[in-house]
Design an enzyme around this catalytic site. Structure first.
Site, mmCIF file in Angstrom:
data_model
loop_
_atom_site.group_PDB
_atom_site.id
_atom_site.type_symbol
_atom_site.label_atom_id
_atom_site.label_comp_id
_atom_site.label_asym_id
_atom_site.label_seq_id
_atom_site.Cartn_x
_atom_site.Cartn_y
_atom_site.Cartn_z
ATOM 1 N N SER A 13 -20.644 -4.695 7.506
ATOM 2 C CA SER A 13 -20.565 -5.048 6.077
ATOM 3 C C SER A 13 -21.898 -5.527 5.488
ATOM 4 O O SER A 13 -22.639 -6.277 6.120
ATOM 5 C CB SER A 13 -19.529 -6.153 5.879
ATOM 6 O OG SER A 13 -19.540 -6.568 4.534
ATOM 7 N N LEU A 14 -22.149 -5.113 4.250
ATOM 8 C CA LEU A 14 -23.364 -5.542 3.542
ATOM 9 C C LEU A 14 -23.077 -6.754 2.654
ATOM 10 O O LEU A 14 -23.988 -7.295 2.019
ATOM 11 C CB LEU A 14 -23.893 -4.387 2.679
ATOM 12 C CG LEU A 14 -24.447 -3.194 3.456
ATOM 13 C CD1 LEU A 14 -24.717 -2.032 2.521
ATOM 14 C CD2 LEU A 14 -25.712 -3.581 4.202
ATOM 15 N N GLY A 23 -23.391 5.077 -4.322
ATOM 16 C CA GLY A 23 -22.233 4.244 -3.996
ATOM 17 C C GLY A 23 -22.454 2.740 -3.982
ATOM 18 O O GLY A 23 -21.496 1.965 -4.092
ATOM 19 N N ILE A 40 -18.965 7.352 -3.851
ATOM 20 C CA ILE A 40 -18.807 5.910 -3.580
ATOM 21 C C ILE A 40 -19.246 5.525 -2.168
ATOM 22 O O ILE A 40 -19.264 4.365 -1.818
ATOM 23 C CB ILE A 40 -17.365 5.417 -3.864
ATOM 24 C CG1 ILE A 40 -16.357 6.006 -2.877
ATOM 25 C CG2 ILE A 40 -16.969 5.723 -5.290
ATOM 26 C CD1 ILE A 40 -15.051 5.208 -2.850
ATOM 27 N N LYS A 79 -6.218 -4.335 2.578
ATOM 28 C CA LYS A 79 -6.076 -4.515 1.120
ATOM 29 C C LYS A 79 -4.633 -4.481 0.614
ATOM 30 O O LYS A 79 -4.314 -5.148 -0.359
ATOM 31 C CB LYS A 79 -6.878 -3.438 0.373
ATOM 32 C CG LYS A 79 -8.363 -3.681 0.389
ATOM 33 C CD LYS A 79 -9.078 -2.649 -0.469
ATOM 34 C CE LYS A 79 -10.576 -2.780 -0.324
ATOM 35 N NZ LYS A 79 -11.332 -1.886 -1.185
ATOM 36 N N GLY A 137 -10.113 12.634 -3.726
ATOM 37 C CA GLY A 137 -9.581 11.552 -2.897
ATOM 38 C C GLY A 137 -8.378 10.904 -3.549
ATOM 39 O O GLY A 137 -8.282 10.852 -4.784
#
Ligand code: NAP
Length: 281
Positions: free
Chosen positions: A15-16, A247, A224, A66, A126
């Protein structure tokens, strides 16, 4: 006492978010630390109990939690309820509040590049969780959406759900069908995980997924995926002279909104952008 925040995902190591949020807290002299919580789905419920007792103030929520996390949250924002996913949790001491900032991030990335989205026609490839938030954001701004998905039934299901919310501004076709008809529009948005799941795609696979003749039908192309930043789709779009949106913009703007929800302060966007840019490929 230092306030704790973090990214809840599985896996989460890539993760950033920590670099962006820790830079933002430092810039505004907020005594807070943003970490990584790598939690397997079967441990989610126990982890959320720890969040309350250990005084973790807020969470960014990513794959695969999520949707599942909604069952463990007492107050969910109307937008999150309609999207069916929460990506932001606030610990209110005795209960949790859930929000969704993904659609705000994608709308902001689009609007900063092409202006108001009203009556724009978007083709979204998507029909997963990310696509759902993006499509919700587009419809909320009165854009028209065509969903193109490998599994057409997933796109069709989303049409039925969103149709009752927004009216008839949404339709869906299969990816196979799109490769025959090359549906046109103002914006093409790539919201599948194709480039992340299988990094080394052959030229043939790339061309099959989104041929240049199809890309040529749009003014603007957004992908994205931010690893790599210049995806095969964006590389082709750029060669064709199209406006491109990378993205990390959606990632940055959804994070800025999370920052505001947690701290009540406007996010230091430039600081977060620089921290992000320094860690992108
Ligand atoms: P998801 O719910 O698992 O959905 C994956 C989507 O990709 C589905 O529509 C799936 O089609 C499609 N797909 C996967 N492989 C494919 C292939 N080989 N050919 C055609 N379609 C394919 O995932 P998600 O949560 O939507 O996330 C999608 C990607 O967006 C992830 O890589 C994630 O990291 C990224 N993302 C970026 C941001 C950002 O801020 N930039 C935010 C959220 C997510 P089927 O329905 O047919 O399986």
């Amino acid at each position: 006492m230092t306030k704790k925040y973090g990214i809840l995902a599985f896996p989460a190591a890539h993760s950033l978010s920590p670099v962006m949020f820790n830079a933002a807290f430092k810039a505004l002299n907020i005594d807070a630390q943003y970490g990584i919580f790598e939690v397997a789905p079967e441990n989610l419920s126990d982890f959320m109990k720890d969040v309350l007792s250990e005084n973790i103030h807020g969470l960014s929520v990513s794959l695969p939690h999520k949707e599942m996390i909604m069952k463990l949250i007492e107050r969910i924002s109307p937008d999150s309820q309609k999207i069916g996913a929460v990506n932001t949790v606030v610990n209110k001491g005795t209960y949790f509040e859930g929000h969704n900032t993904d659609f705000i991030g994608s709308n902001q990335a689009l609007i900063e590049s092409i202006g108001p989205l009203k009556d724009k026609k978007a083709v979204v490839i998507g029909a997963g969780g990310a696509a759902r938030a993006i499509i919700y954001g587009l419809l909320k701004e009165n854009a028209e959406v065509l969903i193109v998905n490998r599994s057409p039934e997933k796109g069709q299901k989303m049409v039925e759900e969103f149709d009752s919310l927004f009216g008839a501004k949404i339709s869906a076709i299969s990816h196979e069908e799109a490769l025959k008809t090359f549906p046109t529009g103002d914006i093409l948005i790539q919201a599948t995980s194709i480039w992340t799941l299988k990094k080394e795609l052959t030229e043939e696979e790339i061309l099959h997924f989104c041929p240049a003749e199809w890309i040529a039908n749009f003014d603007t192309v957004m992908d994205i995926i931010y690893r790599p930043l210049m995806t095969p789709l964006l590389t082709t779009a750029k060669k064709l002279g199209k406006k491109i949106i990378t993205g990390e913009k959606m990632l940055l703007y959804q994070a800025a909104e999370q920052f505001k929800i947690w701290t009540g302060e406007k996010a230091p966007l430039q600081v977060m952008r620089e921290a992000l840019d320094g860690n992108l490929l």
